[in-house]
Enzyme design. Structure first.
Site, PDB file in Angstrom:
ATOM      1  N   ASP A 114       2.742  -6.322  -7.771  1.00 22.94           N
ATOM      2  CA  ASP A 114       2.511  -4.969  -7.259  1.00 22.94           C
ATOM      3  C   ASP A 114       2.272  -4.865  -5.755  1.00 22.94           C
ATOM      4  O   ASP A 114       2.409  -3.781  -5.197  1.00 22.94           O
ATOM      5  CB  ASP A 114       1.332  -4.337  -8.007  1.00 22.94           C
TER       6      ASP A 114
ATOM      7  N   HIS B  78      -4.562  -4.514  -3.410  1.00 20.20           N
ATOM      8  CA  HIS B  78      -3.398  -3.910  -2.764  1.00 20.20           C
ATOM      9  C   HIS B  78      -3.437  -2.385  -2.746  1.00 20.20           C
ATOM     10  O   HIS B  78      -2.530  -1.764  -2.174  1.00 20.20           O
ATOM     11  CB  HIS B  78      -2.110  -4.400  -3.425  1.00 20.20           C
TER      12      HIS B  78
END
Length: 1079
Positions: free
Chosen positions: A208, A477
């Site tokens: 991701d 993230h």
């Protein structure tokens, strides 16, 4: 370019998802979406209203509150006698928390993921599941799981039906995180897993993050991983790799380590880590029968929105046809008969009973018709799937040290805005990391060779642990990237601030213990009458680096004249000047030389009389020269009136007609380089009806950047220790308040010996904001260096990447932006201009000899997805980043850059306390008891960095067999933390061949280096995160095509010699457990 035809992007998957071909499914054009379900106007077709928004832009989850805790295992599919599909069931969560905070996410669905998955795995021996991040799992384990569920987890892990992959606290971002923090969060997660279950993850799941750094495969190899999985890479590149069947390769992420730390890498195809969410016969969520997570609480009736039609005898063949068609489509993109088919996506498997109840019969149906369908399927963990792949002994291509940054999911979707988004949070995260680094070594020095005070070690470890988790969490993230909602940003900031407060309290206590302050002295300071001004301040300055640092320590004081003395009462070189930000206070500069892991103690007292002598106790004053406001239109076309500001290394020339920098002359080469700096802004679109927009993730400028100022004022503050240049930029010539400022400092110290690094840098601090709406602010530095538009920027503070300008036809500005975590430079054959940063920024070279750094962003748009989740980045703050500039011949800057970058990241920590009103100490007296300041300094060679020195507090045995035996004997609860195990990690800062001296291997004796902490009893070399004995670690090897083998030869580690001498090669990171002899 995106291929024409019915294509859409997958939920957070980092790639475009094509429709099935006509031969695979009944003819029906699938809806076309962009950013995984977000509606886009104009040239982008709208999304089918019946399809949920699983994510965005080829990859963002529509509301991904926390880390990807769980990923379930995929079935393997065998096409006829050829095809095998690995059905990896998973359910990503974001500890990075895009929208709701973790506690809300736990209530809404995250806790149900683990509870229901464990129950369903127990019910079916064929079922599998993979779990990824530890943040949510630890919350579930500590606060939700029953003793029966904990026993079941242990048994499922033992049977290999539940598998932890990656295993960090979070799935960290790869573009804007620092190497040290990546290792920290991975170490925290691995330590918990090993201590609790005795398991050591051997596969990554980095599907991701928004782009892939070349540092990550090296770190994962050092941690003992066998395979690395990624997904989000540039859409054009992924298309090409799919066509060439090049999505699997062996990655040698470090040019110096080469094959020694290579790792097999699997790139998810354009469906990424999700199964198709739109299928021809259903307008709901495809293969996600549990529907969509519901916030803030789960629905009381258990019926979630958009639950797909259950698998029934009437429709099972339709589900099977779609699944098989998708498998065959994906199989064409890979070289082997084994296909990894991930079953899951963001916020899935919160009702695993519904999922498995539909998945099981579907897989059984396909397997009963293998001859007809040409595919067989089975659940598999990553371990099972990649073990099957590994046994093929195929030959794989080799990828070198280049990264996959930046990431674009479509033509006008360059994910380069998040390099700068929420700059304040980025700066806070790095400051917290630096404070933790200092606190760790300070506490370790306190404990060894023996505690010399009454400090409670358990309390101290709690303060450190709290900040470790806060720093680890923010590496996610969707955290340090600035891609979370304001509510979640505030949560991160609060966690960091609370953790920093605790560690500062710890460090203040350690400093008092080290000074040996008497109880009477401390009591006197605390019992001063209310409203009484302190007699002055005591400053303890701690150098957390393992080499001697000479620097200017800057303090803010409330008096214009001040005496500064050291531990022995001797006067110290100091300079007092007006504050650059607050007119009612003053800045005190102290020239300090501090040995490695050591203190200097200073007393600051108001001076009643000025002193003229250079070595008198009173700090020297500074002279201020002010230059009137100059407008951009007043610049002369003829001769320039230049004002020089000098130190031993540089002469900075300032143009009096513009109040701007004109050039810099570097002393060693005697070359003058034209250097001009100014602030500009990119104007961006906020109306989706008018075209592409910028937001937290994306940077999409409408046109070239425009100057953000009309006038500049300048003042020069000249003193004995330093000269400061202050430039104030006004948006309008008549404005009263400035919008931007640059504060440049040159230190007046010799350029040799201890003053080399301090002399050879121009320290710049900036003020930027508040910005006007839909503006992206940059600092542009223009030079006459013939750089050919080639920029160099770093991967995570570990290694440099060459970034030649790419001449894209469209969106070229944004797609030529790169992350700068710690450093960037441009150069020609004679000189190099280096920028060093204390937080992440976007950086680019849009013209020859030019480098621009994005400092700040303020954005708003009317895209429904952004508005729904408050992700418009309407950031009205003022940011204050710092850059250090180095200029000189490439050989000189090559030697200086790595060490200077470390010094910027880990500046000395100042601990202030008020002084009681007692008589000042006599000169030459020793008012301070002999405490910690007498400890022996810890000093490493200049090319080695002490990456960490800490007491992790884990209670597991380093003997793996013994540890497993202890776990099998039961779970008596948390054992007392082991305070006798010291974690030491050393990092060689230079690349092979980079410098004739500093790039050489370094041999040192650990007993001699650490003698200041005590007598070393034993040394164990460990894997990066400490869970493997390196002598027992045997990573998989892969057959590769003929490729140059660079770096150190790959060979099993050798036992340490009796004298504990080790040799560290360029770019190596070596981890040890140190045990000292107890006294």
């Amino acid at each position: 370019m995106a291929a024409a035809g019915p294509e859409r992007t997958a939920g957070r998957g980092g790639g475009r998802v094509p429709s099935f071909t006509d031969s695979q499914v009944p003819q029906k054009q699938l809806p076309v979406t962009s950013r995984a379900g977000r509606l886009l106007p104009g040239p982008w077709p709208p999304q089918d209203p019946g399809e949920p928004a699983p994510g965005r832009a080829g990859g963002r989850a529509a509301a991904t509150p926390c880390p990807h805790p769980i990923r379930q295992r995929s079935p393997r599919v065998r096409g006829g006698e050829q095809r095998v599909l690995g059905n990896v069931v998973h359910s990503p969560r974001n500890s990075g928390v895009t929208v709701p905070p973790p506690q809300e996410s736990m209530r809404a669905y995250a806790a149900n993921v683990y509870t229901s998955v464990v129950a369903e795995l127990v019910r079916g021996q064929q079922r599998r599941f993979i779990a990824v991040e530890q943040e949510f799992f630890r919350l579930w384990w500590d606060h939700v799981a029953s003793e029966q569920q904990k026993h079941q987890v242990h048994q499922l892990l033992k049977e290999g039906r539940l598998e932890f992959v990656l295993g960090g606290q979070v799935m960290h971002d790869e573009a804007v995180t620092h190497l040290d923090d990546q290792i920290l969060q991975l170490t925290e997660g691995h330590g918990f897993l090993y201590q609790t279950f005795g398991v050591r993850p051997q596969f990554s799941w980095h599907v991701d993050p928004f782009g892939a750094s070349a540092t990550t495969p090296t770190l994962f190899a050092l941690a003992g991983f066998n395979v690395h999985l990624i997904s989000r890479i540039d859409y054009n590149l992924k298309d090409a790799m799919q066509k060439a069947q090049g999505l699997q390769f062996v990655w040698r992420g470090s040019r110096s380590l080469g094959a020694q730390q290579e790792i097999f890498t699997h790139v998810m195809d354009q469906y990424s880590y999700c199964t198709p969410s739109a299928i021809p016969f259903s307008n709901r969520t495809g293969f996600y029968w549990n529907g969509v997570a519901f916030f803030p609480e789960p629905p009381p009736d258990g019926v979630y929105p958009n639950m797909s039609q259950p698998v029934t005898p009437d429709n099972i063949h339709l589900y099977a046809e779609v699944l098989v068609a998708n498998v065959k489509q994906r199989a064409a993109w890979f070289r082997t008969p084994h296909v990894l088919w991930p079953w899951g996506c963001d916020k899935q498997f919160f009702n695993a009973s519904v999922q498995f109840a539909n998945m099981d019969p579907l897989l059984d149906h396909i397997n009963s018709r293998t001859a007809e369908l040409g595919v067989s399927v089975q659940y598999a963990t990553l371990s099972e799937f990649f073990h099957t792949l590994h046994t093929l002994n195929a030959t794989w291509s080799v990828r070198d040290h280049h990264d996959f940054l930046p990431y674009s999911s479509e033509l006008w979707q360059a994910w380069t805005g998040f390099f700068t988004s929420r700059s304040t949070l980025k700066g806070l995260a790095r400051r917290a990391s630096a404070l933790l680094y200092a606190g760790e070594s300070m506490f370790t020095r306190y404990l060894w060779p023996a505690p010399h005070g009454a400090l409670d070690p358990t309390w101290a470890l709690q303060q450190l642990q709290q900040l470790r988790w806060a720093v680890s969490e923010v590496q996610h993230h969707d955290a340090v990237t600035g891609t979370e909602s304001p509510k979640v940003r505030d949560m991160y900031s609060e966690h960091l601030a609370t953790g920093m407060l605790g560690v500062r309290k710890l460090m203040a206590s350690l400093a008092l213990e080290g000074r040996g302050s008497s109880a009477a002295e401390q009591h006197a300071a605390l019992q001063a009458p209310p409203g009484t001004k302190p007699a002055g301040y005591s400053a303890s300055v701690y150098n957390p680096l393992a080499w001697t640092v000479t620097t200017l320590v800057t303090l803010t004081v409330g008096f214009a004249r001040v005496h500064v003395t050291d531990e022995l009462g001797h006067p110290v070189p100091a300079q007092i000047q007006s504050s650059s930000r607050q007119p009612s206070v003053y800045e005190l500069l102290i020239l300090a030389t501090i040995p490695g892991l050591s203190y200097r103690h200073y007393q600051l007292r108001p001076a009643t009389e000025p002193h003229a002598g250079p070595w008198e106790p009173a700090a020297a004053g500074a002279h201020v020269l002010r230059y009137g406001r100059r407008t951009r239109r007043q610049a002369r076309q003829g001769g320039r009136k230049l004002v020089p500001v000098r130190n031993d290394c540089y002469t900075v020339l300032l143009d009096r007609d513009t109040n701007l920098m004109d050039s810099i002359r570097e002393s060693q080469s005697n070359r003058t380089v034209r250097v001009a700096q100014e602030f500009l802004e990119y104007h961006v679109n906020g109306d989706v009806k008018l075209g592409p927009i910028s937001d937290n993730y994306l940077f999409t400028p409408k046109e070239l950047a425009e100057p953000a100022w009309e006038a500049v004022e300048m003042e020069i503050v000249a003193g004995k220790l330093a000269t400061e240049i202050r430039q104030f930029f006004y948006r309008r010539a008549s404005a009263q308040a400035y919008s931007y400022a640059i504060y440049s400092r040159l230190a007046h110290v010799p350029r040799e010996a201890d003053g080399q690094l301090l002399c050879h840098r121009i320290e710049q601090k900036y003020s930027a904001g508040p910005l006007e709406l839909n503006r992206e602010a940059i600092l542009r530095t223009s030079t006459d260096l013939n750089s050919h538009q080639v920029l160099y920027s770093d991967n995570n503070g570990y290694q440099m990447q060459r970034r030649p300008y790419q001449r894209f036809r469209d969106n070229a500005i944004a797609r030529n932006y790169y992350p700068m975590v710690q450093s960037a430079f441009i150069e020609d054959g004679r000189s190099r201009l280096v920028l060093l940063s204390e937080r992440a920024h976007g950086v680019s070279s849009q013209e020859n000899g030019q480098v621009e750094v994005m400092l700040h962003r303020r954005l708003w748009n009317n895209l429904a997805w952004d508005l729904n989740y408050n992700l418009t980045l309407n950031d009205t703050s003022v940011v204050h980043p710092t850059l250090w500039l180095l200029l000189g011949p490439p050989a000189l800057t090559t030697a200086l850059r790595p060490r200077s970058g470390v010094e910027l990241q880990h500046r000395p920590v100042v601990l202030l306390r008020e002084l009681a009103r007692t008589g000042p100490p006599a000169q030459g007296a020793s008012p301070e008891p002999q405490g910690l300041r007498q400890q022996t300094a810890v000093t490493l060679p200049p090319n080695l960095h002490l990456q960490v020195l800490s007491i992790p507090g884990w209670n597991y045995s380093t003997n793996h067999t013994e540890h497993l035996r202890h776990l099998e004997q039961g779970h008596p609860g948390k054992a007392q933390a082991d305070l006798h195990r010291v974690l030491l990690r050393l990092h060689h800062l230079y690349e092979m061949g980079e410098d004739p001296v500093l790039s050489q291997p370094v041999t040192l004796n650990l007993k001699a280096v650490l003698e200041g902490l005590g007598a070393v009893a034993t040394v164990e070399e460990r894997s990066l995160t400490g869970t493997w004995d390196v002598h027992a670690l045997r990573r998989w090897t892969w057959r590769t095509e003929s490729a140059p083998r660079r770096g150190c030869p790959s060979s099993p580690p050798r036992p340490l010699p009796a004298d504990t001498s080790i040799t560290i090669h360029p770019k190596e990171i070596r981890t040890f457990f140190i045990h000292f002899q107890q006294q």
